[in-house]
Write an enzyme that holds these catalytic residues in place. Structure first.
Site, PDB file in Angstrom:
ATOM      1  N   ASN A  92      11.016  -8.396   5.695  1.00  0.00           N
ATOM      2  CA  ASN A  92      10.004  -7.701   6.489  1.00  0.00           C
ATOM      3  C   ASN A  92      10.584  -7.382   7.866  1.00  0.00           C
ATOM      4  O   ASN A  92      11.459  -8.087   8.361  1.00  0.00           O
ATOM      5  CB  ASN A  92       8.765  -8.592   6.640  1.00  0.00           C
ATOM      6  CG  ASN A  92       7.679  -7.937   7.476  1.00  0.00           C
ATOM      7  OD1 ASN A  92       7.257  -6.819   7.205  1.00  0.00           O
ATOM      8  ND2 ASN A  92       7.214  -8.631   8.511  1.00  0.00           N
ATOM      9  N   HIS A 121       9.354  -6.967  11.814  1.00  0.00           N
ATOM     10  CA  HIS A 121       8.233  -7.309  12.700  1.00  0.00           C
ATOM     11  C   HIS A 121       8.541  -6.821  14.109  1.00  0.00           C
ATOM     12  O   HIS A 121       9.649  -7.055  14.617  1.00  0.00           O
ATOM     13  CB  HIS A 121       8.006  -8.821  12.709  1.00  0.00           C
ATOM     14  CG  HIS A 121       6.859  -9.234  13.562  1.00  0.00           C
ATOM     15  ND1 HIS A 121       5.550  -8.998  13.210  1.00  0.00           N
ATOM     16  CD2 HIS A 121       6.811  -9.856  14.777  1.00  0.00           C
ATOM     17  CE1 HIS A 121       4.745  -9.462  14.158  1.00  0.00           C
ATOM     18  NE2 HIS A 121       5.490  -9.988  15.110  1.00  0.00           N
ATOM     19  N   GLY A 179       5.157   5.285   7.333  1.00  0.00           N
ATOM     20  CA  GLY A 179       6.448   5.111   6.688  1.00  0.00           C
ATOM     21  C   GLY A 179       7.646   5.381   7.567  1.00  0.00           C
ATOM     22  O   GLY A 179       8.682   5.835   7.091  1.00  0.00           O
ATOM     23  N   SER A 180       7.546   5.041   8.856  1.00  0.00           N
ATOM     24  CA  SER A 180       8.657   5.269   9.772  1.00  0.00           C
ATOM     25  C   SER A 180       9.878   4.437   9.390  1.00  0.00           C
ATOM     26  O   SER A 180      10.994   4.960   9.247  1.00  0.00           O
ATOM     27  CB  SER A 180       8.209   4.943  11.197  1.00  0.00           C
ATOM     28  OG  SER A 180       9.294   4.989  12.097  1.00  0.00           O
ATOM     29  N   ASN A 181       9.697   3.138   9.207  1.00  0.00           N
ATOM     30  CA  ASN A 181      10.828   2.303   8.800  1.00  0.00           C
ATOM     31  C   ASN A 181      11.259   2.589   7.370  1.00  0.00           C
ATOM     32  O   ASN A 181      12.436   2.456   7.027  1.00  0.00           O
ATOM     33  CB  ASN A 181      10.465   0.826   8.964  1.00  0.00           C
ATOM     34  CG  ASN A 181      10.728   0.324  10.372  1.00  0.00           C
ATOM     35  OD1 ASN A 181      11.860   0.377  10.852  1.00  0.00           O
ATOM     36  ND2 ASN A 181       9.694  -0.146  11.042  1.00  0.00           N
ATOM     37  N   ARG A 203      -6.947 -11.131  -3.499  1.00  0.00           N
ATOM     38  CA  ARG A 203      -5.523 -10.955  -3.240  1.00  0.00           C
ATOM     39  C   ARG A 203      -4.669 -11.303  -4.459  1.00  0.00           C
ATOM     40  O   ARG A 203      -3.649 -10.665  -4.716  1.00  0.00           O
ATOM     41  CB  ARG A 203      -5.097 -11.807  -2.037  1.00  0.00           C
ATOM     42  CG  ARG A 203      -5.715 -11.344  -0.734  1.00  0.00           C
ATOM     43  CD  ARG A 203      -5.102 -12.067   0.470  1.00  0.00           C
ATOM     44  NE  ARG A 203      -5.817 -11.694   1.688  1.00  0.00           N
ATOM     45  CZ  ARG A 203      -5.591 -10.577   2.370  1.00  0.00           C
ATOM     46  NH1 ARG A 203      -4.646  -9.737   1.962  1.00  0.00           N
ATOM     47  NH2 ARG A 203      -6.274 -10.309   3.461  1.00  0.00           N
ATOM     48  N   MET A 244       0.446  -3.537   5.385  1.00  0.00           N
ATOM     49  CA  MET A 244      -0.599  -4.283   6.082  1.00  0.00           C
ATOM     50  C   MET A 244      -1.454  -5.100   5.115  1.00  0.00           C
ATOM     51  O   MET A 244      -2.683  -5.006   5.090  1.00  0.00           O
ATOM     52  CB  MET A 244      -1.469  -3.324   6.895  1.00  0.00           C
ATOM     53  CG  MET A 244      -0.686  -2.455   7.858  1.00  0.00           C
ATOM     54  SD  MET A 244       0.310  -3.428   9.030  1.00  0.00           S
ATOM     55  CE  MET A 244      -0.984  -4.132  10.041  1.00  0.00           C
ATOM     56  N   ARG A 245      -0.775  -5.910   4.326  1.00  0.00           N
ATOM     57  CA  ARG A 245      -1.463  -6.826   3.414  1.00  0.00           C
ATOM     58  C   ARG A 245      -0.793  -8.187   3.485  1.00  0.00           C
ATOM     59  O   ARG A 245       0.434  -8.280   3.503  1.00  0.00           O
ATOM     60  CB  ARG A 245      -1.379  -6.328   1.959  1.00  0.00           C
ATOM     61  CG  ARG A 245      -2.148  -5.057   1.667  1.00  0.00           C
ATOM     62  CD  ARG A 245      -3.634  -5.310   1.561  1.00  0.00           C
ATOM     63  NE  ARG A 245      -3.976  -6.227   0.464  1.00  0.00           N
ATOM     64  CZ  ARG A 245      -5.196  -6.689   0.262  1.00  0.00           C
ATOM     65  NH1 ARG A 245      -6.182  -6.364   1.075  1.00  0.00           N
ATOM     66  NH2 ARG A 245      -5.446  -7.505  -0.754  1.00  0.00           N
ATOM     67  N   LEU A 277       0.301 -11.328   1.572  1.00  0.00           N
ATOM     68  CA  LEU A 277       0.619 -11.618   0.185  1.00  0.00           C
ATOM     69  C   LEU A 277       0.364 -13.095  -0.109  1.00  0.00           C
ATOM     70  O   LEU A 277       0.511 -13.945   0.767  1.00  0.00           O
ATOM     71  CB  LEU A 277       2.075 -11.253  -0.102  1.00  0.00           C
ATOM     72  CG  LEU A 277       2.398  -9.764   0.064  1.00  0.00           C
ATOM     73  CD1 LEU A 277       3.902  -9.550   0.163  1.00  0.00           C
ATOM     74  CD2 LEU A 277       1.816  -8.954  -1.086  1.00  0.00           C
TER      75      LEU A 277
END
Length: 217
Positions: free
Chosen positions: A109, A111, A14-16, A67, A92-93, A95
């Site tokens: 998001n 990246h 959870g850094s970001n 999914r 890390m999924r 969608l």
């Protein structure tokens, strides 16, 4: 006036997520971090969010057959939490197309590469293998195809002689923490708009090139 409610989706430390929470704690920031959701019960970011007094929810992807059923459960939680906007922060999924189309324009998001280069995983290792001299990070709208959505903001860092994936990654991560809150502000204030599949940022359109584009202020 009520601020838009934002859900932050995580899978790890959870850094970001913390950069968004810290930004949103400032009085003038235009959103409320309403909930942090993880697909991994053991994600360290859950404890960090709770320490910051942010509600958390767990949707363990292992409990769902596919999914589509996981995404349906996620969408139900977002509705229950009255979420207006979604930020993926180390989530890390992949969608489903149906889910991303429903949230198109309301889900972003971060990246760790300068898209469209180095989509997917292991971006720092690949940048070093390719010998690039400039690397960085990108905030983009999420679309059904991975890491190709309209770009909102990017930041570049130099690749130094002797860099390792760890040293380069740390330099990029520091910029991620700058541009993710800045990009979220632009979008939720209506200053970054989608037009014909591209992002137009109002007052920054005529500004000269910078290390962070558009400038993060």
């Amino acid at each position: 006036m009520t601020k838009p409610r934002v859900a932050v989706l995580i899978s790890g430390r959870g850094s970001n997520m913390m950069s968004l929470i810290e930004a949103a704690s400032e009085p003038g920031y235009p959103v409320e971090i309403a909930v942090v959701i993880s697909n991994r019960p053991e994600a360290h970011g859950l404890a960090r969010a709770q320490a910051a007094n942010i509600p958390t929810r767990i949707i363990d992807h292992k409990a769902y057959a596919d999914r589509a059923s996981f995404d349906a459960a996620l969408d139900a939680v977002l509705a229950d939490e009255q979420v207006d906007f979604v930020c993926l922060a180390g989530f890390m999924r992949l969608l489903t197309a149906e889910f991303t189309r429903k949230w198109y324009g309301r889900m972003i998001n971060i990246h760790p590469a300068l898209l469209p280069s180095f989509k997917g995983l292991h971006t720092h290792e690949r940048a070093l293998e390719e010998g690039v001299r400039i690397h960085g990070c990108t905030v983009h709208f999420v679309t059904p195809e991975m890491d190709v959505g309209p770009i909102i903001m990017q930041a570049a860092v130099p690749v130094l002689d002797g860099d390792t994936p760890e040293t380069l990654g740390a330099r990029v991560l520091a910029q991620e923490h700058v541009i993710y809150p800045a990009a979220l502000r632009l979008v939720t204030e209506g200053r970054a708009a989608l037009r014909d599949g591209r992002v137009v940022v109002d007052e920054f359109e005529l500004m000269p090139p910078a290390l962070v584009v558009p400038p993060a202020f």
